[in-house]
Design a protein around this motif. Structure first.
Motif, PDB file in Angstrom:
ATOM      1  N   ASP A 186      59.973  48.596  46.072  1.00 38.07           N
ATOM      2  CA  ASP A 186      58.954  48.239  45.096  1.00 38.07           C
ATOM      3  C   ASP A 186      57.689  47.839  45.839  1.00 38.07           C
ATOM      4  N   PRO A 187      56.522  48.157  45.277  1.00 34.35           N
ATOM      5  CA  PRO A 187      55.286  47.752  45.954  1.00 34.35           C
ATOM      6  C   PRO A 187      55.169  46.226  45.979  1.00 34.35           C
ATOM      7  N   THR A 188      54.563  45.735  47.041  1.00 34.13           N
ATOM      8  CA  THR A 188      54.310  44.305  47.149  1.00 34.13           C
ATOM      9  C   THR A 188      53.203  43.929  46.175  1.00 34.13           C
ATOM     10  N   PRO A 189      53.439  42.928  45.330  1.00 32.91           N
ATOM     11  CA  PRO A 189      52.375  42.524  44.399  1.00 32.91           C
ATOM     12  C   PRO A 189      51.112  42.144  45.160  1.00 32.91           C
ATOM     13  N   ARG A 190      49.977  42.431  44.562  1.00 26.33           N
ATOM     14  CA  ARG A 190      48.692  42.241  45.222  1.00 26.33           C
ATOM     15  C   ARG A 190      48.024  40.935  44.810  1.00 26.33           C
ATOM     16  N   VAL A 191      47.214  40.448  45.709  1.00 25.00           N
ATOM     17  CA  VAL A 191      46.300  39.354  45.403  1.00 25.00           C
ATOM     18  C   VAL A 191      44.941  40.015  45.196  1.00 25.00           C
ATOM     19  N   VAL A 192      44.247  39.640  44.127  1.00 23.31           N
ATOM     20  CA  VAL A 192      42.983  40.268  43.761  1.00 23.31           C
ATOM     21  C   VAL A 192      41.882  39.211  43.735  1.00 23.31           C
ATOM     22  N   GLY A 193      40.745  39.541  44.331  1.00 26.38           N
ATOM     23  CA  GLY A 193      39.572  38.674  44.315  1.00 26.38           C
ATOM     24  C   GLY A 193      38.603  39.134  43.241  1.00 26.38           C
ATOM     25  N   ILE A 194      37.957  38.159  42.599  1.00 23.02           N
ATOM     26  CA  ILE A 194      37.041  38.461  41.500  1.00 23.02           C
ATOM     27  C   ILE A 194      35.747  37.670  41.691  1.00 23.02           C
ATOM     28  N   ASP A 195      34.630  38.383  41.605  1.00 25.27           N
ATOM     29  CA  ASP A 195      33.305  37.754  41.565  1.00 25.27           C
ATOM     30  C   ASP A 195      32.748  38.048  40.182  1.00 25.27           C
ATOM     31  N   CYS A 196      32.667  37.026  39.350  1.00 23.79           N
ATOM     32  CA  CYS A 196      32.346  37.199  37.933  1.00 23.79           C
ATOM     33  C   CYS A 196      30.891  36.844  37.650  1.00 23.79           C
ATOM     34  N   GLY A 197      30.219  37.752  36.951  1.00 17.92           N
ATOM     35  CA  GLY A 197      28.877  37.493  36.464  1.00 17.92           C
ATOM     36  C   GLY A 197      28.812  37.827  34.992  1.00 17.92           C
ATOM     37  N   THR A 198      27.659  37.641  34.395  1.00 17.15           N
ATOM     38  CA  THR A 198      27.536  37.933  32.966  1.00 17.15           C
ATOM     39  C   THR A 198      27.500  39.426  32.700  1.00 17.15           C
ATOM     40  N   LYS A 199      26.961  40.214  33.650  1.00 16.92           N
ATOM     41  CA  LYS A 199      26.832  41.651  33.441  1.00 16.92           C
ATOM     42  C   LYS A 199      27.833  42.475  34.235  1.00 16.92           C
ATOM     43  N   ARG A 200      28.268  41.955  35.379  1.00 19.97           N
ATOM     44  CA  ARG A 200      29.141  42.706  36.270  1.00 19.97           C
ATOM     45  C   ARG A 200      30.241  41.803  36.814  1.00 19.97           C
ATOM     46  N   VAL A 201      31.375  42.440  37.133  1.00 23.12           N
ATOM     47  CA  VAL A 201      32.494  41.745  37.764  1.00 23.12           C
ATOM     48  C   VAL A 201      32.893  42.559  38.987  1.00 23.12           C
ATOM     49  N   GLY A 202      32.793  41.933  40.149  1.00 24.69           N
ATOM     50  CA  GLY A 202      33.236  42.575  41.383  1.00 24.69           C
ATOM     51  C   GLY A 202      34.715  42.302  41.585  1.00 24.69           C
ATOM     52  N   ILE A 203      35.446  43.318  42.023  1.00 22.59           N
ATOM     53  CA  ILE A 203      36.881  43.182  42.249  1.00 22.59           C
ATOM     54  C   ILE A 203      37.214  43.680  43.652  1.00 22.59           C
ATOM     55  N   ALA A 204      38.057  42.903  44.336  1.00 21.63           N
ATOM     56  CA  ALA A 204      38.573  43.281  45.643  1.00 21.63           C
ATOM     57  C   ALA A 204      40.088  43.093  45.617  1.00 21.63           C
ATOM     58  N   PRO A 233      32.329  43.524  32.359  1.00 16.48           N
ATOM     59  CA  PRO A 233      33.423  42.556  32.153  1.00 16.48           C
ATOM     60  C   PRO A 233      34.638  43.103  31.411  1.00 16.48           C
ATOM     61  N   ASP A 234      34.435  43.861  30.325  1.00 16.44           N
ATOM     62  CA  ASP A 234      35.577  44.421  29.590  1.00 16.44           C
ATOM     63  C   ASP A 234      36.326  45.445  30.428  1.00 16.44           C
ATOM     64  N   GLU A 235      35.580  46.269  31.151  1.00 19.56           N
ATOM     65  CA  GLU A 235      36.193  47.283  32.007  1.00 19.56           C
ATOM     66  C   GLU A 235      36.988  46.621  33.130  1.00 19.56           C
ATOM     67  N   ALA A 236      36.480  45.512  33.659  1.00 18.93           N
ATOM     68  CA  ALA A 236      37.178  44.794  34.726  1.00 18.93           C
ATOM     69  C   ALA A 236      38.539  44.283  34.245  1.00 18.93           C
ATOM     70  N   LEU A 237      38.596  43.832  32.996  1.00 20.14           N
ATOM     71  CA  LEU A 237      39.884  43.392  32.443  1.00 20.14           C
ATOM     72  C   LEU A 237      40.877  44.550  32.420  1.00 20.14           C
ATOM     73  N   ALA A 238      40.412  45.726  32.056  1.00 17.88           N
ATOM     74  CA  ALA A 238      41.272  46.907  32.039  1.00 17.88           C
ATOM     75  C   ALA A 238      41.730  47.271  33.453  1.00 17.88           C
ATOM     76  N   VAL A 239      40.842  47.121  34.440  1.00 19.15           N
ATOM     77  CA  VAL A 239      41.204  47.395  35.830  1.00 19.15           C
ATOM     78  C   VAL A 239      42.290  46.419  36.283  1.00 19.15           C
ATOM     79  N   LEU A 240      42.150  45.147  35.932  1.00 13.47           N
ATOM     80  CA  LEU A 240      43.159  44.154  36.300  1.00 13.47           C
ATOM     81  C   LEU A 240      44.511  44.484  35.661  1.00 13.47           C
ATOM     82  N   GLU A 241      44.487  44.911  34.410  1.00  8.83           N
ATOM     83  CA  GLU A 241      45.731  45.306  33.739  1.00  8.83           C
ATOM     84  C   GLU A 241      46.359  46.523  34.429  1.00  8.83           C
ATOM     85  N   ARG A 242      45.528  47.484  34.826  1.00  6.13           N
ATOM     86  CA  ARG A 242      46.028  48.661  35.531  1.00  6.13           C
ATOM     87  C   ARG A 242      46.642  48.270  36.865  1.00  6.13           C
TER      88      ARG A 242
END
Length: 140
Positions: free
Chosen positions: A3-21, A38-47
């Motif tokens: 099984d893949p090792t679960p990941r740790v994800v970094g988030i830089d949150c702004g009002t218009k954009r969310v950076g993800i690492a 922001p809405d798209e970032a939530l979908a990326v986190l779910e994916r």
């Protein structure tokens, strides 16, 4: 197959954009995933939760220069609430993000990104997410 090792994800949150690492499986290095609305970032986190698993989220906590909470932390707190609705079982760690945008611009410069690219707020937000995550990984 393992099984893949679960990941740790970094988030830089702004009002218009969310950076993800995203951290590598050994949790040694942060790599930029991208910058999203922001809405798209939530979908990326779910994916990411479905494809790789999520061990934890590390979100930048934008304290003032004096180390106090303010309007920016209110914005991030509201986004954390949205994340918790969609990913209730994933631990969320707040990380002081003071100066990460400046560090991100410096890192982009050192990587040879020309001036117009260093002003690209999306690129800076994604790099800041990687810096927030790398700081967390290095603290172990």
């Amino acid at each position: 197959m393992l099984d893949p090792t679960p990941r740790v994800v970094g988030i830089d949150c702004g009002t218009k954009r969310v950076g993800i690492a995203v951290a590598d499986p050994l949790q040694l290095f942060a790599r930029v995933e991208g910058t999203y609305a922001p809405d798209e970032a939530l979908a990326v986190l779910e994916r990411l939760k479905v494809t790789d698993g999520l061990e934890a989220l590390v979100i930048g906590w934008p304290l003032t220069l004096a180390g106090e909470e303010g309007a920016a932390t209110d914005v991030v707190a509201a986004y954390i609430a949205r994340i918790r609705e969609r990913l209730p079982a994933v631990p969320i760690h707040k990380r002081d993000e003071r100066f990460t945008s400046e560090l991100a611009k410096q890192a982009l410069q050192e990587a040879g990104v020309r001036q117009p690219g260093r002003r690209d707020k999306g690129r800076v937000d994604a790099a800041a997410a990687a810096i927030i995550l790398q700081d967390y990984l290095d603290a172990g």
